[in-house]
Motif scaffolding. Structure first.
Motif, PDB file in Angstrom:
ATOM      1  N   GLU A 148      12.269  -1.378  -4.212  1.00 11.76           N
ATOM      2  CA  GLU A 148      11.590  -0.221  -3.638  1.00 11.76           C
ATOM      3  C   GLU A 148      10.494   0.305  -4.554  1.00 11.76           C
ATOM      4  O   GLU A 148       9.426   0.728  -4.088  1.00 11.76           O
ATOM      5  CB  GLU A 148      12.594   0.883  -3.317  1.00 11.76           C
ATOM      6  CG  GLU A 148      12.007   2.000  -2.497  1.00 11.76           C
ATOM      7  CD  GLU A 148      13.038   2.917  -1.891  1.00 11.76           C
ATOM      8  OE1 GLU A 148      12.652   3.827  -1.134  1.00 11.76           O
ATOM      9  OE2 GLU A 148      14.237   2.724  -2.167  1.00 11.76           O
ATOM     10  N   THR A 151       7.122  -1.387  -4.193  1.00 15.22           N
ATOM     11  CA  THR A 151       6.300  -1.105  -3.007  1.00 15.22           C
ATOM     12  C   THR A 151       5.144  -0.166  -3.304  1.00 15.22           C
ATOM     13  O   THR A 151       4.213  -0.056  -2.506  1.00 15.22           O
ATOM     14  CB  THR A 151       7.155  -0.501  -1.872  1.00 15.22           C
ATOM     15  OG1 THR A 151       7.648   0.793  -2.265  1.00 15.22           O
ATOM     16  CG2 THR A 151       8.331  -1.400  -1.531  1.00 15.22           C
ATOM     17  N   GLN A 152       5.187   0.515  -4.464  1.00 18.35           N
ATOM     18  CA  GLN A 152       4.069   1.380  -4.848  1.00 18.35           C
ATOM     19  C   GLN A 152       2.885   0.581  -5.382  1.00 18.35           C
ATOM     20  O   GLN A 152       1.778   1.115  -5.510  1.00 18.35           O
ATOM     21  CB  GLN A 152       4.538   2.408  -5.879  1.00 18.35           C
ATOM     22  CG  GLN A 152       5.622   3.333  -5.354  1.00 18.35           C
ATOM     23  CD  GLN A 152       5.224   3.983  -4.032  1.00 18.35           C
ATOM     24  OE1 GLN A 152       4.176   4.630  -3.921  1.00 18.35           O
ATOM     25  NE2 GLN A 152       6.059   3.801  -3.011  1.00 18.35           N
ATOM     26  N   PRO A 155       2.637  -2.851  -1.374  1.00 15.91           N
ATOM     27  CA  PRO A 155       3.267  -2.164  -0.237  1.00 15.91           C
ATOM     28  C   PRO A 155       3.708  -3.115   0.864  1.00 15.91           C
ATOM     29  O   PRO A 155       3.111  -4.171   1.075  1.00 15.91           O
ATOM     30  CB  PRO A 155       2.160  -1.227   0.255  1.00 15.91           C
ATOM     31  CG  PRO A 155       0.891  -1.879  -0.184  1.00 15.91           C
ATOM     32  CD  PRO A 155       1.201  -2.545  -1.492  1.00 15.91           C
ATOM     33  N   HIS A 156       4.773  -2.717   1.559  1.00 12.67           N
ATOM     34  CA  HIS A 156       5.160  -3.436   2.775  1.00 12.67           C
ATOM     35  C   HIS A 156       4.466  -2.838   3.995  1.00 12.67           C
ATOM     36  O   HIS A 156       4.130  -3.550   4.934  1.00 12.67           O
ATOM     37  CB  HIS A 156       6.679  -3.437   2.971  1.00 12.67           C
ATOM     38  CG  HIS A 156       7.319  -2.077   2.996  1.00 12.67           C
ATOM     39  ND1 HIS A 156       7.160  -1.187   4.039  1.00 12.67           N
ATOM     40  CD2 HIS A 156       8.123  -1.459   2.091  1.00 12.67           C
ATOM     41  CE1 HIS A 156       7.843  -0.087   3.792  1.00 12.67           C
ATOM     42  NE2 HIS A 156       8.431  -0.208   2.607  1.00 12.67           N
ATOM     43  N   ALA A 157       4.269  -1.508   4.003  1.00 12.28           N
ATOM     44  CA  ALA A 157       3.626  -0.807   5.122  1.00 12.28           C
ATOM     45  C   ALA A 157       4.288  -1.149   6.454  1.00 12.28           C
ATOM     46  O   ALA A 157       3.620  -1.214   7.485  1.00 12.28           O
ATOM     47  CB  ALA A 157       2.123  -1.113   5.170  1.00 12.28           C
ATOM     48  N   GLN A 163       3.038   4.413   3.063  1.00 13.23           N
ATOM     49  CA  GLN A 163       2.824   2.999   2.745  1.00 13.23           C
ATOM     50  C   GLN A 163       1.573   2.461   3.445  1.00 13.23           C
ATOM     51  O   GLN A 163       0.832   1.663   2.870  1.00 13.23           O
ATOM     52  CB  GLN A 163       4.048   2.188   3.160  1.00 13.23           C
ATOM     53  CG  GLN A 163       5.194   2.231   2.162  1.00 13.23           C
ATOM     54  CD  GLN A 163       5.011   1.242   1.049  1.00 13.23           C
ATOM     55  OE1 GLN A 163       5.025   0.029   1.262  1.00 13.23           O
ATOM     56  NE2 GLN A 163       4.832   1.731  -0.178  1.00 13.23           N
ATOM     57  N   THR A 164       1.343   2.908   4.663  1.00 14.53           N
ATOM     58  CA  THR A 164       0.162   2.463   5.404  1.00 14.53           C
ATOM     59  C   THR A 164      -1.109   2.967   4.732  1.00 14.53           C
ATOM     60  O   THR A 164      -2.099   2.227   4.607  1.00 14.53           O
ATOM     61  CB  THR A 164       0.228   2.968   6.853  1.00 14.53           C
ATOM     62  OG1 THR A 164       1.574   2.891   7.334  1.00 14.53           O
ATOM     63  CG2 THR A 164      -0.670   2.143   7.755  1.00 14.53           C
ATOM     64  N   LEU A 166      -1.447   3.717   1.576  1.00 12.67           N
ATOM     65  CA  LEU A 166      -1.607   3.002   0.309  1.00 12.67           C
ATOM     66  C   LEU A 166      -2.255   1.642   0.536  1.00 12.67           C
ATOM     67  O   LEU A 166      -3.190   1.261  -0.194  1.00 12.67           O
ATOM     68  CB  LEU A 166      -0.245   2.840  -0.370  1.00 12.67           C
ATOM     69  CG  LEU A 166      -0.225   2.001  -1.652  1.00 12.67           C
ATOM     70  CD1 LEU A 166      -1.127   2.607  -2.720  1.00 12.67           C
ATOM     71  CD2 LEU A 166       1.212   1.851  -2.170  1.00 12.67           C
ATOM     72  N   LEU A 167      -1.794   0.917   1.533  1.00 13.64           N
ATOM     73  CA  LEU A 167      -2.375  -0.398   1.800  1.00 13.64           C
ATOM     74  C   LEU A 167      -3.841  -0.265   2.199  1.00 13.64           C
ATOM     75  O   LEU A 167      -4.685  -1.046   1.749  1.00 13.64           O
ATOM     76  CB  LEU A 167      -1.583  -1.109   2.906  1.00 13.64           C
ATOM     77  CG  LEU A 167      -2.064  -2.518   3.275  1.00 13.64           C
ATOM     78  CD1 LEU A 167      -2.117  -3.433   2.060  1.00 13.64           C
ATOM     79  CD2 LEU A 167      -1.181  -3.117   4.369  1.00 13.64           C
ATOM     80  N   ASN A 276       0.469  -7.738   0.440  1.00 13.97           N
ATOM     81  CA  ASN A 276       1.278  -6.990   1.406  1.00 13.97           C
ATOM     82  C   ASN A 276       2.580  -7.775   1.596  1.00 13.97           C
ATOM     83  O   ASN A 276       2.598  -8.777   2.295  1.00 13.97           O
ATOM     84  CB  ASN A 276       0.498  -6.856   2.709  1.00 13.97           C
ATOM     85  CG  ASN A 276       1.261  -6.163   3.825  1.00 13.97           C
ATOM     86  OD1 ASN A 276       0.937  -6.336   4.996  1.00 13.97           O
ATOM     87  ND2 ASN A 276       2.264  -5.375   3.508  1.00 13.97           N
TER      88      ASN A 276
END
Length: 422
Positions: A148, A151-152, A155-157, A163-164, A166-167, A276
């Motif tokens: 987790e 993800t910073q 990101p998985h978004a 998360q979205t 960030l991407l 991603n």
């Protein structure tokens, strides 16, 4: 398997999600209590349709976030074609118009014996029936080096929101000529066309602002849903920009190097300017804690009522379910939620039992003015849920037809989210 006409598809896409819900409630009966955990599409739909029933039920919706941002259509935000605000919906109408008690807190446990939902703030809510709509959790441990915290950076978004954003920020700051790497997870996972739509729409963004950029899809599978439509779209709109590598070529995704922004497969290491990482998935954490999950990682349900096969009196809807041929999509979740609401009304109020009607409608964007669609009807039996009819877009369709699908998709989004959130 039968195929539908476009006329029949349009009727389904426009009308099925707006079907009325009017179960009959016995006169003089005290309101039965339903606690719904999870305010996404599934939970919000169940809560709304139960609260809108004749005579009504005592409906409480538990959701920690003050608003919900849809994962569906969030790839359009990544492409600069929508704002995140246009994808974000509040719970005010559900509370004010439908009388649902909306509590913004975390549900920590569901006790199926005492019929209690315990909240993080210490409150305990009694129920006659509970609905758990927990969405997905990520199997981070399946990819070495990814957790987790990672993800910073990578990101998985795959849950829309921070998360979205960030991407999107990473894509905007990426230098022209960089490589965007996206990993597509193994089946089953939320939104089967999603990773490939994301690659398409990010390519749309790159074509305008970073034309020398490349996109590499590292897939845990050897094929994917609507593959012919995507590959045709990539060759027409983004020649030479997108490369798809199946598992049989790479040997599968094994690890990530967070600091080095690299994805490691059995066959080699791929360096990314932006990565991603979409991990393998399973049912949300609350479902696991409540004993609703079997060895598959998903929640087995009664196909006719969506009541858990493991915990009587608790229903499960949405991406967390193991529901036969039904994919994990927003429209499927909405469709399941309505069937679930009818089943709960039947059980609690003596209303007439209804035959389940289960559908899926999905719109997928290949470019700003090029979208494809699928519409699927399902048949539920006591044992499972199977596809009964299907309509898919086809390679070689006229450009104007594809533009019409875009217009239909945008109208569908507005009608669908209105149906869910009021």
């Amino acid at each position: 398997m039968n195929r539908w006409t476009r006329r029949k598809f349009t009727h389904l896409a426009g009308a099925a999600c707006l079907a009325p819900f009017c179960p009959r409630v016995a006169r003089g009966q005290a309101k039965a209590r339903v606690v719904v955990v999870g305010g996404g599409v599934g939970g919000a739909t169940v809560a709304k349709y139960l609260a809108a029933s004749e005579k009504g039920l005592d409906v409480t919706l538990i959701e920690p976030k003050p608003s919900y941002t849809t994962c569906f259509f969030s790839n359009l935000y990544l492409a600069g074609l929508r704002s995140l605000e246009s994808l974000t919906h509040s719970y005010e109408t559900l509370a004010q118009k439908y009388g649902i008690t909306v509590i913004h807190d975390m549900a920590e446990a569901v006790d199926p014996v005492a019929k209690i939902v315990a909240l993080k703030n210490g409150t305990k809510l009694a129920y006659d029936r509970a609905v758990v709509a927990p969405g997905i959790a990520f199997r981070y441990s399946d990819i070495e080096g990814y957790d987790e915290a990672a993800t910073q950076s990578l990101p998985h978004a795959w849950n829309a929101g921070p998360q979205t954003k960030l991407l999107r920020e990473q894509l905007e700051s990426m230098e022209d000529g960089g490589v965007f790497v996206i990993t597509a997870p193994p089946n089953p996972f939320r939104c089967p066309p999603g990773p490939y739509e994301r690659a398409s729409l990010i390519a749309y963004y790159f074509k305008q602002f970073k034309p020398r950029a490349k996109i590499l899809i590292l897939d845990a599978k050897d094929s994917f849903f609507e593959q012919d439509l995507f590959q045709d779209g990539w060759s027409r709109h983004y020649p030479g920009m997108i490369e798809w590598l199946p598992s049989q070529f790479t040997g599968g995704i094994k690890a990530v190097d967070v600091k080095g922004r690299a994805v490691k497969t059995a066959g080699g290491t791929f360096k990314a300017a932006v990565a991603n990482i979409i991990p393998p998935q399973m049912a949300g954490e609350l479902a696991q804690r409540a004993g609703l999950v079997d060895q598959s990682g998903w929640c087995p349900i009664d196909p006719l009522t969506f009541e858990s096969k493991l915990q009587p009196g608790i229903h499960v809807v949405g991406d967390a379910t193991s529901a036969g041929d039904m994919p994990k999509s927003a429209f499927v979740t909405n469709s399941q939620a309505k069937v679930c609401a009818f089943a709960i009304a039947t059980a609690l109020t003596g209303s007439e039992a209804a035959e389940p009607h289960l559908f899926n409608t999905c719109f997928t964007f290949l470019a700003a003015h090029d979208a494809v669609s699928d519409a699927i009807s399902f048949k539920a039996t006591a044992e499972t849920i199977k596809i009964s009819e299907i309509l898919l877009s086809a390679v070689g369709e006229d450009a104007e037809l594809r533009r019409q699908v875009v217009r239909t998709a945008n109208g569908w989004y507005d009608a669908f989210t209105h149906d869910v959130f009021g």
